[in-house]
Design a protein around this motif. Structure first.
Motif, PDB file in Angstrom:
ATOM      1  N   HIS A 107       0.860  -1.186   0.000  1.00 24.04           N
ATOM      2  CA  HIS A 107       0.000   0.000   0.000  1.00 24.04           C
ATOM      3  C   HIS A 107       0.895   1.233   0.000  1.00 24.04           C
ATOM      4  CE1 HIS A 107      -3.485   2.494   0.673  1.00 24.04           C
ATOM      5  NE2 HIS A 107      -2.975   2.970   1.797  1.00 24.04           N
ATOM      6  N   HIS A 108       0.856   1.968  -1.097  1.00 24.58           N
ATOM      7  CA  HIS A 108       1.692   3.169  -1.232  1.00 24.58           C
ATOM      8  C   HIS A 108       3.156   2.877  -0.917  1.00 24.58           C
ATOM      9  CE1 HIS A 108      -1.866   5.392  -1.902  1.00 24.58           C
ATOM     10  NE2 HIS A 108      -2.240   5.535  -0.649  1.00 24.58           N
ATOM     11  N   GLY A 109       3.648   1.753  -1.429  1.00 24.25           N
ATOM     12  CA  GLY A 109       5.042   1.415  -1.249  1.00 24.25           C
ATOM     13  C   GLY A 109       5.384   0.793   0.085  1.00 24.25           C
ATOM     14  N   ARG A 110       4.385   0.569   0.921  1.00 19.26           N
ATOM     15  CA  ARG A 110       4.619  -0.027   2.236  1.00 19.26           C
ATOM     16  C   ARG A 110       4.058  -1.446   2.264  1.00 19.26           C
ATOM     17  NH1 ARG A 110       3.222   5.434   3.597  1.00 19.26           N
ATOM     18  NH2 ARG A 110       4.829   6.432   4.878  1.00 19.26           N
ATOM     19  N   THR A 111       4.725  -2.306   3.028  1.00 15.88           N
ATOM     20  CA  THR A 111       4.284  -3.695   3.162  1.00 15.88           C
ATOM     21  C   THR A 111       3.339  -3.833   4.343  1.00 15.88           C
ATOM     22  OG1 THR A 111       6.324  -4.564   2.203  1.00 15.88           O
ATOM     23  CG2 THR A 111       5.047  -6.059   3.595  1.00 15.88           C
ATOM     24  N   TRP A 112       2.229  -4.516   4.114  1.00 20.68           N
ATOM     25  CA  TRP A 112       1.342  -4.861   5.214  1.00 20.68           C
ATOM     26  C   TRP A 112       1.070  -6.359   5.189  1.00 20.68           C
ATOM     27  CZ3 TRP A 112      -3.086  -7.320   3.760  1.00 20.68           C
ATOM     28  CH2 TRP A 112      -3.628  -7.026   2.502  1.00 20.68           C
ATOM     29  N   TRP A 113       0.709  -6.875   6.346  1.00 22.36           N
ATOM     30  CA  TRP A 113       0.287  -8.267   6.497  1.00 22.36           C
ATOM     31  C   TRP A 113      -1.101  -8.251   7.108  1.00 22.36           C
ATOM     32  CZ3 TRP A 113       3.288 -12.306   4.821  1.00 22.36           C
ATOM     33  CH2 TRP A 113       4.635 -12.019   4.538  1.00 22.36           C
ATOM     34  N   GLY A 114      -1.975  -9.121   6.642  1.00 17.72           N
ATOM     35  CA  GLY A 114      -3.309  -9.127   7.214  1.00 17.72           C
ATOM     36  C   GLY A 114      -4.182 -10.230   6.674  1.00 17.72           C
ATOM     37  N   HIS A 115      -5.453 -10.138   7.029  1.00 20.59           N
ATOM     38  CA  HIS A 115      -6.451 -11.114   6.593  1.00 20.59           C
ATOM     39  C   HIS A 115      -7.823 -10.482   6.710  1.00 20.59           C
ATOM     40  CE1 HIS A 115      -8.235 -15.048   5.786  1.00 20.59           C
ATOM     41  NE2 HIS A 115      -7.004 -15.548   5.645  1.00 20.59           N
ATOM     42  N   GLY A 116      -8.714 -10.885   5.822  1.00 19.44           N
ATOM     43  CA  GLY A 116     -10.090 -10.417   5.860  1.00 19.44           C
ATOM     44  C   GLY A 116     -11.044 -11.554   6.126  1.00 19.44           C
ATOM     45  N   GLY A 117     -12.317 -11.187   6.293  1.00 17.64           N
ATOM     46  CA  GLY A 117     -13.340 -12.191   6.529  1.00 17.64           C
ATOM     47  C   GLY A 117     -14.681 -11.751   5.993  1.00 17.64           C
ATOM     48  N   SER A 118     -15.491 -12.719   5.579  1.00 20.70           N
ATOM     49  CA  SER A 118     -16.809 -12.422   5.007  1.00 20.70           C
ATOM     50  C   SER A 118     -17.737 -13.602   5.215  1.00 20.70           C
ATOM     51  CB  SER A 118     -16.670 -12.108   3.508  1.00 20.70           C
ATOM     52  OG  SER A 118     -17.929 -11.981   2.896  1.00 20.70           O
ATOM     53  N   ASP A 119     -18.715 -13.459   6.081  1.00 16.84           N
ATOM     54  CA  ASP A 119     -19.776 -14.444   6.291  1.00 16.84           C
ATOM     55  C   ASP A 119     -21.088 -13.697   6.468  1.00 16.84           C
ATOM     56  OD1 ASP A 119     -18.366 -16.847   6.190  1.00 16.84           O
ATOM     57  OD2 ASP A 119     -17.928 -16.853   8.335  1.00 16.84           O
ATOM     58  N   ALA A 120     -22.134 -14.151   5.765  1.00 13.15           N
ATOM     59  CA  ALA A 120     -23.441 -13.487   5.844  1.00 13.15           C
ATOM     60  C   ALA A 120     -23.231 -11.986   5.624  1.00 13.15           C
ATOM     61  CB  ALA A 120     -24.118 -13.799   7.164  1.00 13.15           C
ATOM     62  N   GLY A 121     -23.676 -11.145   6.574  1.00 15.84           N
ATOM     63  CA  GLY A 121     -23.452  -9.709   6.434  1.00 15.84           C
ATOM     64  C   GLY A 121     -22.247  -9.195   7.194  1.00 15.84           C
ATOM     65  N   PHE A 122     -21.492 -10.078   7.816  1.00 18.07           N
ATOM     66  CA  PHE A 122     -20.304  -9.655   8.562  1.00 18.07           C
ATOM     67  C   PHE A 122     -19.112  -9.487   7.620  1.00 18.07           C
ATOM     68  CE2 PHE A 122     -22.650 -11.924  11.975  1.00 18.07           C
ATOM     69  CZ  PHE A 122     -22.741 -10.883  12.880  1.00 18.07           C
ATOM     70  N   ARG A 123     -18.362  -8.405   7.829  1.00 19.85           N
ATOM     71  CA  ARG A 123     -17.137  -8.148   7.088  1.00 19.85           C
ATOM     72  C   ARG A 123     -16.062  -7.723   8.089  1.00 19.85           C
ATOM     73  NH1 ARG A 123     -20.101 -10.342   4.249  1.00 19.85           N
ATOM     74  NH2 ARG A 123     -20.766  -9.841   2.120  1.00 19.85           N
ATOM     75  N   SER A 124     -14.849  -8.243   7.918  1.00 18.30           N
ATOM     76  CA  SER A 124     -13.776  -7.939   8.866  1.00 18.30           C
ATOM     77  C   SER A 124     -12.455  -7.830   8.142  1.00 18.30           C
ATOM     78  CB  SER A 124     -13.696  -9.025   9.946  1.00 18.30           C
ATOM     79  OG  SER A 124     -13.487 -10.299   9.359  1.00 18.30           O
TER      80      SER A 124
END
Length: 497
Positions: A315-332
């Motif tokens: 992101h804009h030349g920077r490194t990130w680590w992460g994870h997302g989630g999606s079930d029903a109407g939940f988003r994370s």
């Protein structure tokens, strides 16, 4: 003698504190404005937490956790975080490896001997990297006629896993997201530790990190004080339940009673403490944190972005680590910028949220001016297809040819029967719990498509249709046998009762 240098230092500190407070207030207002741009106060919304330099910098929220009772979202609201749960399954595996109870390179049948021997060694690491070739549980269930809002238990998922007789691909050769792999990881944690999955995480992760509002929600009837419910837009105007510019909301029901791949219930504050551990390594130590970021290398030599339930991005030349989630109407989404010691948590209860984009927008508020990004290379010139870019023509079966496919087909793996009939405009595939499927002819005989589903019919030595293979997004070549054909498709055996 007056120490003027000391006095000047004290004055500088006194003026710096209000300046820092002003800067913090300005950032908080910018985060509030980002949330206001995405959510109406009367509709579902989101909670956000930001950590920097090993401490929680802020927590903000907007919207409603429960529309029927007009309960607001607060930093203490408990959310279902979907696939962010996977980070805790892999972390438990790493802790058990440190305790000498397993190895990432163990064959999974060492711990789960009841699983079918696929003829290839599948390791715990393959499960965690999504390189196992094991089919995805949600797509299998939907193919079998389940609704995603049915009560789905771990025992039902494991029963479906025990019926699998084929893999999507040879382990280690490809990356293809599989929730089933993480359900298996939770089972392995229980077998290796001798403890229920939730109890192991509570004792070894949640309590040491002070995650007092976090649990594995493997009982759909469990009462959870302060929880959020999830919503999706119905569309159009309506009375009540309105937010986000007059959208009428409907419940997005979720009744999961399983674990590993999903079902973690937590708050932004607790996940902020989880992100802080990526810097302090209070639990697990530096080796566990480094192991989570070790990306998978395929057997062909390619390194994929995915590691152990954590993905690397830029992101804009920077490194990130992460994870997302999606079930029903939940988003994370959780993201962590290790070089900047900055982390962001976004938890939402509406299906309209792009949690990944929202997390990066919040991160921008706290990052210094973006690093210089090299100019994007000129777009590559598209390579013309051999036929001049024209799509190959569809196969056009005659009415007599369509009649060849009619009949009932049984899948030993799914335990269901699909009925195929011919109509004036093609084939109709029916199942008592599925909407009618009307696959269109593909580009070659015996091949039909319906959205992301592909039906490839197979013929016996006598030329008669003996079955078909069904492929989706995360499931490939599920075998269906034509009842009464007297033959099994190539490579198919019936599982024991």
């Amino acid at each position: 003698m007056i120490n003027t240098r000391g006095i000047l230092a004290i004055v500088a500190c006194m003026t710096a504190v209000p300046a820092l407070a002003v800067a913090q207030d300005a950032r908080m207002l910018r985060v509030d404005s980002i949330l206001a741009a995405h959510y109406d106060v009367d509709g579902p919304g989101a909670a956000v937490a930001v950590v920097q330099d090993g401490r929680i910098l802020l927590e903000r929220s907007r919207g409603r956790a429960h529309l029927e009772y007009d309960v607001p979202i607060t930093p203490a609201t408990v959310f279902h975080v979907a696939s962010v749960s996977k980070q805790f399954a892999t972390f438990a595996i790493l802790l058990l490896q440190q305790q000498g109870r397993l190895s990432l390179d163990d064959d999974i049948r060492t711990h789960l001997p009841e699983l079918h021997d696929f003829g290839h060694r599948i390791t715990i690491r393959h499960l965690a990297n999504h390189t196992s070739g094991i089919r995805d549980q949600w797509e299998l269930l939907m193919m079998a006629g389940w609704r995603i809002d049915d009560v789905i238990t771990r025992d039902q998922i494991m029963a479906m896993m025990r019926r699998q007789r084929e893999l999507n691909f040879e382990p280690g050769s490809e990356y293809l997201y599989s929730n089933m792999g993480y359900s298996l990881l939770a089972e392995i944690v229980e077998r290796a530790s001798g403890m229920p999955f939730d109890d192991y995480l509570r004792q070894h992760v949640f309590q040491p990190l002070g995650m007092t509002s976090t649990h594995v929600h493997n009982d759909h009837e469990l009462v959870v004080p302060g929880r959020a419910y999830s919503y999706r837009p119905r569309g159009g105007q309506g009375q009540g339940g309105e937010g986000n510019g007059g959208v009428t909301w409907r419940n997005a029901v979720l009744s999961y009673a399983n674990q590993g791949a999903t079902s973690l219930f937590t708050t932004t504050g607790d996940l902020a403490r989880w992100l802080i551990n990526f810097e302090t390594a209070t639990v697990g130590g530096p080796n566990a944190i480094a192991a989570m970021r070790q990306r998978a290398v395929l057997t062909g030599g390619d390194t994929i972005p995915y590691a152990l339930a954590i993905q690397r991005g830029q992101h804009h030349g920077r490194t990130w680590w992460g994870h997302g989630g999606s079930d029903a109407g939940f988003r994370s989404q959780v993201v962590h910028f290790p070089d900047e010691r900055l982390g962001v948590v976004v938890l939402s209860n509406t299906a309209t949220t792009n949690a990944g984009a929202l997390a990066l927008a919040v991160a921008d508020v706290f990052l210094d001016p973006p690093a210089a990004v090299a100019a994007a290379p000129a777009a590559a010139t598209p390579v013309a297809a051999a036929n001049g870019g024209v799509q190959p023509p569809r196969w056009q079966p005659t009415a007599g040819e369509l009649a060849d496919y009619t009949g009932d087909y049984y899948s030993p793996e799914l335990g269901v029967v699909y009925s195929v009939a011919a109509s004036d405009d093609g084939l109709v595939v029916t199942h008592h719990r599925l909407p009618d499927i009307r696959p269109m002819p593909g580009t070659e005989p015996d091949h039909f498509r319906a959205g992301n589903r592909q039906f490839r019919f197979q013929r016996g030595d006598d030329g008669a249709v003996a079955g078909f293979r069904l492929t989706g997004s995360r499931v490939r070549n599920v075998a269906f046998i034509r009842l009464g054909s007297g033959a099994l498709p190539t490579g198919v055996t019936l599982p024991p009762e």
